[in-house]
Motif scaffolding. Structure first.
Motif, PDB file in Angstrom:
ATOM      1  N   SER A  33       0.840  -1.196   0.000  1.00  0.00           N
ATOM      2  CA  SER A  33       0.000   0.000   0.000  1.00  0.00           C
ATOM      3  C   SER A  33       0.875   1.246   0.000  1.00  0.00           C
ATOM      4  O   SER A  33       1.951   1.274   0.609  1.00  0.00           O
ATOM      5  CB  SER A  33      -0.943   0.020   1.207  1.00  0.00           C
ATOM      6  OG  SER A  33      -0.214   0.082   2.420  1.00  0.00           O
ATOM      7  N   LYS A  57       0.386   5.320   0.825  1.00  0.00           N
ATOM      8  CA  LYS A  57      -0.487   6.365   1.332  1.00  0.00           C
ATOM      9  C   LYS A  57       0.034   7.698   0.814  1.00  0.00           C
ATOM     10  O   LYS A  57       1.194   8.052   1.030  1.00  0.00           O
ATOM     11  CB  LYS A  57      -0.548   6.376   2.847  1.00  0.00           C
ATOM     12  CG  LYS A  57      -1.538   7.411   3.409  1.00  0.00           C
ATOM     13  CD  LYS A  57      -1.481   7.501   4.916  1.00  0.00           C
ATOM     14  CE  LYS A  57      -2.106   6.275   5.555  1.00  0.00           C
ATOM     15  NZ  LYS A  57      -2.179   6.433   7.040  1.00  0.00           N
ATOM     16  N   ILE A  59      -5.138   5.928  -0.269  1.00  0.00           N
ATOM     17  CA  ILE A  59      -4.352   4.697  -0.172  1.00  0.00           C
ATOM     18  C   ILE A  59      -4.498   3.940  -1.474  1.00  0.00           C
ATOM     19  O   ILE A  59      -5.611   3.653  -1.933  1.00  0.00           O
ATOM     20  CB  ILE A  59      -4.816   3.813   0.992  1.00  0.00           C
ATOM     21  CG1 ILE A  59      -4.506   4.504   2.324  1.00  0.00           C
ATOM     22  CG2 ILE A  59      -4.124   2.457   0.942  1.00  0.00           C
ATOM     23  CD1 ILE A  59      -4.944   3.723   3.526  1.00  0.00           C
ATOM     24  N   SER A 117      -3.569   0.392  -3.353  1.00  0.00           N
ATOM     25  CA  SER A 117      -3.228  -0.981  -2.985  1.00  0.00           C
ATOM     26  C   SER A 117      -3.373  -1.909  -4.178  1.00  0.00           C
ATOM     27  O   SER A 117      -4.143  -1.645  -5.109  1.00  0.00           O
ATOM     28  CB  SER A 117      -4.119  -1.472  -1.838  1.00  0.00           C
ATOM     29  OG  SER A 117      -5.484  -1.395  -2.201  1.00  0.00           O
ATOM     30  N   SER A 176     -11.472  -0.658   0.869  1.00  0.00           N
ATOM     31  CA  SER A 176     -10.262  -1.432   0.626  1.00  0.00           C
ATOM     32  C   SER A 176     -10.607  -2.908   0.556  1.00  0.00           C
ATOM     33  O   SER A 176     -10.961  -3.530   1.544  1.00  0.00           O
ATOM     34  CB  SER A 176      -9.240  -1.182   1.727  1.00  0.00           C
ATOM     35  OG  SER A 176      -8.039  -1.837   1.447  1.00  0.00           O
TER      36      SER A 176
END
Length: 320
Positions: A51, A53, A72, A74, A234
């Motif tokens: 991930s 940020k 974020i 991912s 997420s």
């Protein structure tokens, strides 16, 4: 003139001094060799759990004194585009001031595109959802004086590589390419200090990489920071919903009940709105845990209960 031979004491002192300099020189050469050996190894980007940020601000956010938004990115699996296999990248909002957003057509949350890496050529390509062909976003073969790839040029010219050095990431040194006099940089296996897929320079806007983690281990900016926040969007953090948290909202004490038939060793972490860990409870082997308010301020928190292999539960906790 008569030659004066050094006495035994002087010769001994000279030998000791020479030996000292030799030891220092050998140590210096070993350090240099070790550093070169580490930075000569190419570190590729992750291909499963990772991930990034990123903080993003626009002129409107600055003038309103509202914090920049944080996102974020991912990895969410594989996809095939044309003849190549790519790693899909999803984005979710972790902090939303005015919801300042990087200039991408896709929505705030969801699929942003996919990347692939040519580890032989040391190049990384990204396929944005709005593109018909992939773009080169990182080239780790550049040398001092070369221009940064066009995708990151933004509005304001084409920055160049001004120096190349190494940085300790975890227990290994990786190459770091410094751009625009060191104002920005990008690192093997991580990406740019301005973000993962953002542009380097955009008029009256800006982004910065807050942190990067791989396999739930923070690697940048260091290994002691927390680079994780629970978000409902997420995909890899959905976990199980076979739990109860009561009372919620709470003002003093709450209980988390969950399914743990094999008495696995679990860890509970509480996060604030900025994704910082505010409490950790280790070695949980029962099927419930009590959470005391203690010195927590009123507000919204997130919790995650996990083993070393999987997430058992995650959700929100409201303290009044």
């Amino acid at each position: 003139m008569q030659n004066v031979m050094p006495n035994a004491k002087t010769r001994t002192m000279r030998r000791r001094l020479l030996r000292k300099y030799l030891i220092i020189f050998c140590f210096f050469m070993l350090v240099m060799k070790h550093t070169e050996a580490q930075t000569s190894v190419y570190f590729s980007f992750p291909d499963s759990i990772a991930s990034w940020k990123v903080s993003w601000s626009e002129e409107g956010c600055f003038s309103s004194s509202i914090p920049a938004s944080e996102y974020i990115y991912s990895i969410s699996g594989d996809t095939i585009l044309g003849t190549n296999t790519y790693k899909k990248i999803n984005r979710s909002v972790s902090l939303c001031g005015l919801c300042c957003t990087p200039p991408f057509t896709p929505p705030l949350n969801g699929y942003m595109g996919a990347f692939r890496e040519d580890t032989v050529q040391k190049k990384v390509y990204f396929f944005y959802t709005t593109d018909t062909i992939e773009k080169l976003i990182y080239d780790f073969n550049l040398v001092v004086g070369d221009t940064v790839v066009a995708n990151f040029s933004g509005c304001c010219g084409f920055p160049t590589i001004t120096s190349i050095d190494s940085i300790l990431i975890g227990s290994n040194y990786r190459k770091k390419f410094n751009v625009d006099g060191g104002s920005y940089s990008y690192i093997e296996g991580i990406g740019g200090s301005w973000g993962f897929i953002e542009q380097l320079v955009t008029f009256e806007s800006g982004s910065s990489l807050i942190c990067f983690s791989e396999n739930y281990q923070t690697l940048f900016p260091d290994t002691t920071s927390t680079c994780f926040i629970i978000t409902s969007a997420s995909k890899d953090l959905k976990g199980s919903e076979t739990f109860k948290l009561y009372p919620n909202p709470t003002n003093q004490f709450t209980t988390l009940e969950f399914t743990n038939p094999t008495q696995q060793n679990c860890t509970l972490r509480l996060y604030d709105l900025r994704g910082q860990v505010v409490r950790t409870i280790n070695n949980i082997t029962t099927d419930q845990i009590g959470i005391e308010r203690q010195s927590f301020a009123s507000g919204l928190y997130f919790f995650q209960l996990r083993t070393d292999r999987q997430i058992i539960a995650n959700g929100k906790l409201i303290i009044e």
